[in-house]
Enzyme design. Structure first.
Site, PDB file in Angstrom:
ATOM      1  N   GLN A  14       0.838  -1.202   0.000  1.00 14.48           N
ATOM      2  CA  GLN A  14       0.000   0.000   0.000  1.00 14.48           C
ATOM      3  C   GLN A  14       0.874   1.255   0.000  1.00 14.48           C
ATOM      4  O   GLN A  14       0.630   2.204  -0.763  1.00 14.48           O
ATOM      5  CB  GLN A  14      -0.905   0.011   1.235  1.00 14.48           C
ATOM      6  CG  GLN A  14      -1.981  -1.059   1.263  1.00 14.48           C
ATOM      7  CD  GLN A  14      -2.730  -1.075   2.587  1.00 14.48           C
ATOM      8  OE1 GLN A  14      -2.268  -0.506   3.592  1.00 14.48           O
ATOM      9  NE2 GLN A  14      -3.895  -1.704   2.597  1.00 14.48           N
ATOM     10  N   THR A  34     -11.582  -6.882   4.734  1.00 14.43           N
ATOM     11  CA  THR A  34     -11.008  -5.544   4.767  1.00 14.43           C
ATOM     12  C   THR A  34     -11.699  -4.730   3.698  1.00 14.43           C
ATOM     13  O   THR A  34     -11.914  -5.226   2.591  1.00 14.43           O
ATOM     14  CB  THR A  34      -9.483  -5.559   4.521  1.00 14.43           C
ATOM     15  OG1 THR A  34      -9.060  -4.268   4.039  1.00 14.43           O
ATOM     16  CG2 THR A  34      -9.096  -6.595   3.474  1.00 14.43           C
ATOM     17  N   ASN A  35     -12.046  -3.488   4.024  1.00 17.45           N
ATOM     18  CA  ASN A  35     -12.641  -2.613   3.019  1.00 17.45           C
ATOM     19  C   ASN A  35     -11.595  -2.118   2.024  1.00 17.45           C
ATOM     20  O   ASN A  35     -11.800  -2.156   0.817  1.00 17.45           O
ATOM     21  CB  ASN A  35     -13.305  -1.410   3.687  1.00 17.45           C
ATOM     22  CG  ASN A  35     -14.634  -1.734   4.320  1.00 17.45           C
ATOM     23  OD1 ASN A  35     -15.674  -1.687   3.681  1.00 17.45           O
ATOM     24  ND2 ASN A  35     -14.613  -2.061   5.608  1.00 17.45           N
ATOM     25  N   THR A  36     -10.457  -1.673   2.546  1.00 20.53           N
ATOM     26  CA  THR A  36      -9.433  -1.065   1.691  1.00 20.53           C
ATOM     27  C   THR A  36      -8.995  -1.966   0.552  1.00 20.53           C
ATOM     28  O   THR A  36      -8.883  -1.535  -0.600  1.00 20.53           O
ATOM     29  CB  THR A  36      -8.205  -0.669   2.534  1.00 20.53           C
ATOM     30  OG1 THR A  36      -8.578   0.331   3.483  1.00 20.53           O
ATOM     31  CG2 THR A  36      -7.086  -0.136   1.654  1.00 20.53           C
ATOM     32  N   CYS A  44     -14.178   0.872   7.424  1.00 24.05           N
ATOM     33  CA  CYS A  44     -12.928   0.171   7.693  1.00 24.05           C
ATOM     34  C   CYS A  44     -13.275  -0.851   8.760  1.00 24.05           C
ATOM     35  O   CYS A  44     -13.950  -0.511   9.744  1.00 24.05           O
ATOM     36  CB  CYS A  44     -11.851   1.133   8.186  1.00 24.05           C
ATOM     37  SG  CYS A  44     -10.326   0.304   8.667  1.00 24.05           S
ATOM     38  N   GLU A 102     -11.798  -2.085  11.141  1.00 26.66           N
ATOM     39  CA  GLU A 102     -11.356  -1.795  12.504  1.00 26.66           C
ATOM     40  C   GLU A 102     -12.201  -0.729  13.203  1.00 26.66           C
ATOM     41  O   GLU A 102     -12.203  -0.662  14.437  1.00 26.66           O
ATOM     42  CB  GLU A 102      -9.887  -1.327  12.514  1.00 26.66           C
ATOM     43  CG  GLU A 102      -8.866  -2.417  12.328  1.00 26.66           C
ATOM     44  CD  GLU A 102      -8.652  -2.768  10.868  1.00 26.66           C
ATOM     45  OE1 GLU A 102      -8.074  -3.825  10.584  1.00 26.66           O
ATOM     46  OE2 GLU A 102      -9.076  -1.977  10.002  1.00 26.66           O
TER      47      GLU A 102
END
Length: 234
Positions: free
Chosen positions: A52, A83-85, A196, A198
Site C-alpha cells: 500500500q 477488509t474494506n481497503t 474500515c 477496525e
C-alpha cells in the site's frame, strides 16, 4: 452449511472480530453446538501495508488472488475479503476464483438502500476515502458518498493505522471520530458508513447522531446468509 473462505489478517484485530461474529451468527440461527465452517487465510499485514505504502496495488492484487485460489482449492464455497481497503483489488480476486465472492461495498449499499437513504458519509482509510473504487461501487446502487475534509481524513486514517490495527482503543480518538461524524452530518450525510473493518472496534451506533452502517457486521450477516442458503446473493 457451506464453507466460508476468509481472506484475513488485514488487520488480524478486525479479522478476529469477523470470525467471532460469524460464529455467533451461525450459533444464533442453528443453536445447539453449531459454529461456522470457515477456512481462514491470515496474511501478514506488514507485507500488505508495504505494498500500500509504495502504491503497488498490482502486487497486492496478485497476492490476494493467489490466496483466494488457495482457499477455493482447500474447499471454500463462498469467499470474503475481511477488509474494506483491499477491495480496491476486488476484481483481481473475483476473477481468480469460480466460487461466489461477497463484495463488502455491495452488502453495505444494500443495507443503505433498504433504509431509504441516498446520501451517506464514508469513514475509512485514506485509500478508501480518497480513491474512487468504493464510492463508485456505492454509486452503482444509487448511493451518494460524502467524505471528510482533508484534515479529518488524515486523522481518521492515522487512528486506524497507528492505533486500531494494534488493538489500541483511545477515548480521545473516539471523540475525534465523533467530531468528524458530526461535520459529515452537517454537510448532508443521512447515515455514516464505518468503512474500515477496525472502526467498529472504536465507534458504535451510540456515538453518532444518525444511523451507522457497520461494514464488518453487515458483511458477516450476508456471508452467513449465503453459507446457510438463506440468500440468492451474489
Amino acid at each position: 452449511m457451506k464453507t466460508i473462505g476468509v481472506l484475513g489478517g488485514m488487520s488480524w484485530e478486525s479479522s478476529l472480530e469477523w470470525y467471532r461474529l460469524a460464529n455467533e451468527r451461525v450459533h444464533g440461527r442453528l443453536g445447539g453446538h453449531h459454529s461456522a465452517r470457515i477456512l481462514l487465510d491470515s496474511l501478514d499485514f506488514a507485507v500488505i501495508e508495504e505494498m500500500q505504502a509504495r502504491d503497488d496495488w498490482d502486487a497486492a492484487g496478485a497476492l490476494l488472488a493467489d490466496r483466494a485460489r488457495a482457499l477455493e482449492g482447500a474447499g471454500a464455497e463462498v469467499l470474503v475479503l475481511c477488509t474494506n481497503t483491499m477491495h480496491l483489488v476486488a476484481d483481481r480476486i473475483q476473477n481468480a476464483v469460480t466460487i461466489p465472492f461477497l463484495h463488502i461495498a455491495d452488502v453495505t449499499a444494500e443495507a443503505i438502500a433498504a433504509s431509504g437513504m441516498q446520501t451517506v458519509g464514508l469513514l475509512g482509510t485514506a485509500f478508501t476515502m480518497e480513491r474512487p473504487f468504493y464510492a463508485e461501487r456505492l454509486a452503482t446502487h444509487g448511493i451518494r458518498t460524502i467524505v471528510p475534509e482533508e484534515d479529518d481524513r488524515a486523522a481518521v486514517h492515522s487512528v486506524i493505522y497507528d492505533e486500531l490495527v494494534h488493538g489500541v482503543i483511545r477515548e480521545e480518538s473516539r471523540r475525534r471520530y465523533v467530531e468528524v461524524i458530526e461535520r459529515l452530518v452537517s454537510r448532508g450525510a443521512e447515515g455514516i458508513i464505518l468503512g474500515c473493518t477496525e472502526i467498529e472496534l472504536l465507534i458504535s451506533a451510540a456515538d453518532a447522531p444518525v444511523p451507522v452502517f457497520p461494514t464488518t457486521a453487515l458483511h458477516v450477516d450476508a456471508a452467513v446468509d449465503l453459507a446457510l442458503g438463506n440468500s440468492s446473493t451474489p
